[in-house]
Design a protein around this motif. Sequence first.
Motif, PDB file in Angstrom:
ATOM      1  N   GLY A 118      17.752  19.380 -26.555  1.00  0.00           N
ATOM      2  CA  GLY A 118      17.027  19.370 -25.294  1.00  0.00           C
ATOM      3  C   GLY A 118      17.326  18.178 -24.417  1.00  0.00           C
ATOM      4  N   ARG A 152      21.863  22.876 -15.058  1.00  0.00           N
ATOM      5  CA  ARG A 152      21.401  21.493 -15.128  1.00  0.00           C
ATOM      6  C   ARG A 152      21.893  20.714 -13.915  1.00  0.00           C
ATOM      7  N   ASN A 186      23.005  21.030 -21.522  1.00  0.00           N
ATOM      8  CA  ASN A 186      21.579  20.767 -21.686  1.00  0.00           C
ATOM      9  C   ASN A 186      21.126  19.501 -20.964  1.00  0.00           C
ATOM     10  N   HIS A 198      25.383  22.683 -25.870  1.00  0.00           N
ATOM     11  CA  HIS A 198      25.394  23.441 -27.115  1.00  0.00           C
ATOM     12  C   HIS A 198      26.561  24.418 -27.094  1.00  0.00           C
ATOM     13  N   ASP A 247      20.388  27.770 -18.592  1.00  0.00           N
ATOM     14  CA  ASP A 247      21.148  26.536 -18.823  1.00  0.00           C
ATOM     15  C   ASP A 247      21.844  25.992 -17.585  1.00  0.00           C
ATOM     16  N   ASP A 261      12.016  26.662 -22.670  1.00  0.00           N
ATOM     17  CA  ASP A 261      13.037  25.624 -22.826  1.00  0.00           C
ATOM     18  C   ASP A 261      13.019  24.597 -21.695  1.00  0.00           C
ATOM     19  N   ASN A 295      12.159  23.559 -28.789  1.00  0.00           N
ATOM     20  CA  ASN A 295      13.073  23.423 -27.641  1.00  0.00           C
ATOM     21  C   ASN A 295      12.512  22.436 -26.622  1.00  0.00           C
ATOM     22  N   PHE A 335      13.120  21.191 -19.436  1.00  0.00           N
ATOM     23  CA  PHE A 335      13.912  19.958 -19.427  1.00  0.00           C
ATOM     24  C   PHE A 335      13.479  19.129 -18.224  1.00  0.00           C
TER      25      PHE A 335
END
Length: 310
Positions: free
Chosen positions: A270, A142, A200, A215, A140, A87, A37, A89
């Motif tokens: 990712g 972002r 993502n 996703h 999730d 996870d 991830n 980012f």
Amino acid sequence: MNKINLQFYIDQHRQNPGILMTKRLRFHGFPGYDVYNISQAFTFKGNTYIAGRVEKRKSEVSTSVIFIQIAPDDFQATNWRIENLQDPFVELIDDHILLGGTEIYPDERGNIVSWRTVFYYGPDFDHLKKIILAPLKMKDVRIAKDDKYYVMSRPQGGVAAYGKIGFQAARSLSEITTEFIDKSPLIKDLFDDRVWGGANQILVLKNGLLGVLGHVAIMSDGDVRHYYGMTFALDPKTGKRTDMKIIAEKRDFGPSEYKREDLIDVIFVGGIVRHGDETASLYTGISDAEGHVALIEDPFLEYEELEGIK
């Protein structure tokens, strides 16, 4: 609510997958651990990095680690890491690092009892400060920046069912509070109540639309999870969006190791890097055990040709 025919989108992808090449990346510095991830590769102050989720095969208590590129497919662990963060980012905003992930709260036996998306921000890895907390049990979330800060959330429960995407814009990072994220209006009819998904990465396209990498997932008998990478475009001024399209699935990457049997058909996109030659590199976690990259046809080009979304 309209039903989403997920199989239709899967079949469309399989007819023209647009996958040019895939390969597994090698991560060094944590023997006996999985790295998966992952974020997209990003360049900061002359070096290329990837953030990755590091954990033992039989555990979900994770550390997010910054890896530096040492060869085309090889990344070495640095000392920059955040405990209890899944996870990770990364976005670069105004020459600063915005690093996020799912912060987990394990009990004394190592069972994860709660979680939420958090964001760190700073001029470099040594000076990251936690600045934004999503609502508890919300993954999730972002953020991207243009003339405004664009925020996508992923609530669950109630009208959000297993998980849907919310969206709104803010004038500053300080405006993006827990309450602000919690009150983001849902994007209508993107998912129905049988599936779930999230954003993502958010990309600001040259025509002002937002290209969303995300996703979409569904559960089959035996609680087996099936995750797919997808994209769509959103007009931040009107809230209108294009149709969703699937851009990657597990079978595009071939056999791999896996954390559990119910996770074999899982990819977790990712981040993506567009190359300007009609291709892009898609960075993915595979089956909660490996980190891969796929060279694909740039999925955002068709959105940039739009003059608007009807």
